[in-house]
Design an enzyme around this catalytic site. Structure first.
Site, PDB file in Angstrom:
ATOM      1  N   ASP B  53     -32.949 -45.078 -93.466  1.00 18.47           N
ATOM      2  CA  ASP B  53     -34.419 -45.077 -93.431  1.00 18.47           C
ATOM      3  C   ASP B  53     -35.002 -43.726 -93.814  1.00 18.47           C
ATOM      4  O   ASP B  53     -34.322 -42.714 -93.791  1.00 18.47           O
ATOM      5  CB  ASP B  53     -34.896 -45.376 -91.999  1.00 18.47           C
ATOM      6  N   TYR B 111     -22.502 -42.882 -86.629  1.00 23.08           N
ATOM      7  CA  TYR B 111     -23.813 -42.218 -86.609  1.00 23.08           C
ATOM      8  C   TYR B 111     -23.899 -41.291 -85.407  1.00 23.08           C
ATOM      9  O   TYR B 111     -23.244 -41.515 -84.390  1.00 23.08           O
ATOM     10  CB  TYR B 111     -24.933 -43.256 -86.456  1.00 23.08           C
TER      11      TYR B 111
END
Lengths: 247, 247
Positions: B53, B111
């Site tokens: 994103d 992540y």
């Protein structure tokens, strides 16, 4: 009633032309003066402890100013952080004696110079480290650093352009460490000449790459000539970490 | 002769509207396509492994493309790093089989979500961490995290807006650690739904602040409803750390 207020200021120097006000672009000093003047509804001019160069960062620079505002000193940090751009933050605000001057008090400053030592630069660390892919021999850098600890004439480690009485300074600590591809050079002293930390970093890097031997550091000090030392390392790798006042 | 080339790409997402090409502004994909096309003198369109994103960072996203250029695959990284803006870097380029597709291979992605947990934000860390001054109970966050490890239907941890066949994913590891005022949430899994890591981070933060109990995590999974979980944590705290392909 006038009071003197001390601020501890952290900033990301990337987008500023250094601490000290100048015509060429935005400075930390100008931002502080403008926002303090608006908040306190007075014409405020801060006195800074360290006039960091363009691109140099700080976790804790010290400024003082006088105000007759009735806002309590310790609330000023919160009010200022609502106004300042997000790359400048006041970590603490407190009242000090009216005689307190941050450049006239005995103090210990600590700087860190960071070198990202990997095969490729890491974009998320590019603004706060100097990138170098060469192999550095850390033990030689440590050995070289030891020559600089103590009271010395650091004329060889001073860029021209500043008028000063004396080039004698004391370094209390100068450490070189490597961790996960990042080399950290930390140095504490009672004061630093113009570009001194960046010239020390640039010279230690020459030693680490094998372009100078550690024992040349003693000779560089003796020469008292800027051209004897290594290059000035780039500004963005440098951060002013802390300030301690002795009296 | 056409060959397929795989790139490992690191980027600072601050100035991009995410990985995937769109009309609103610059994207990582667009930069890669443009510079690869110029370098290889062909019309190159990359396929990305992870469509991060807007504002999300990566140490290692994976893209592939096909080229008939005679430039050796392993040289492309160096040539591209001369052309790309400094907030994007190619860490590795290598030839892979023509059948290799980064979103169709079994893989493990990792992540990290970073929370700067201090009284005041630190300007030099503002772009890569989410700032929160509240007190977090790390042991409760660890306890809550344990409920999510394994194969589950993560529908409650998925923002709407993506069309997908299944919301079942496997989390291999979900760790919460605190070090010197920075909380790190690391998560490895075989795939992540839209905003899944940021919703996990936002929910764990609610647990840490005492607004939810750890055992509510099981109930949130059962509800299969986005509104059961906590808020989506801000993008800038998230970094794609690594990609491993199993076959």
């Amino acid at each position: 009633m006038v009071k003197r207020v001390r601020l501890s200021v952290a900033y990301d120097g990337t987008n500023y032309c250094g601490f000290q006000i100048q015509q060429n672009g935005p400075t930390i000093e100008e931002e502080l003066n403008r926002h303090l003047s608006e908040l306190l509804e007075e014409n405020i001019k801060v006195i800074g402890a360290s006039r960091t160069d363009s691109g140099v960062h700080a976790l804790c620079n010290i400024v003082v100013f006088d105000t007759s505002s009735r806002i309590p000193a310790e609330k000023i940090s919160y009010a200022m952080n609502q106004r300042l751009p997000e790359d400048i933050r006041i970590r603490k605000s407190e009242e000090v004696e009216l005689s307190f001057h941050p450049r006239k008090r005995k103090s210990m400053k600590t700087y860190e110079y960071r070198i990202l030592n990997k095969e490729f630069p890491i974009p998320t660390r590019r603004l706060y480290t100097h990138f170098a892919y060469e192999h550095f021999k850390i033990h030689l850098m440590k050995e070289a650093a030891a020559y600089l600890v103590g009271e010395h004439d650091f004329k060889s480690f001073c860029s021209s352009g500043s008028e000063i009485d004396s080039t004698i300074r004391t370094i209390y600590m100068l450490d070189v460490n490597e961790n996960d591809g990042e080399i950290s050079i930390q140095v504490s002293g009672n004061g630093f000449l113009y570009n001194m930390v960046r010239i020390i970093a640039g010279t230690l890097m020459e030693v680490g790459k094998g372009n100078m031997t550690p024992d040349e550091m003693g000779k560089i000090l003796e020469r008292k000539d800027r051209s004897a030392a290594g290059p000035t390392a780039p500004a963005k790798g440098l951060t002013l970490l802390s300030y301690e006042f002795f009296d």
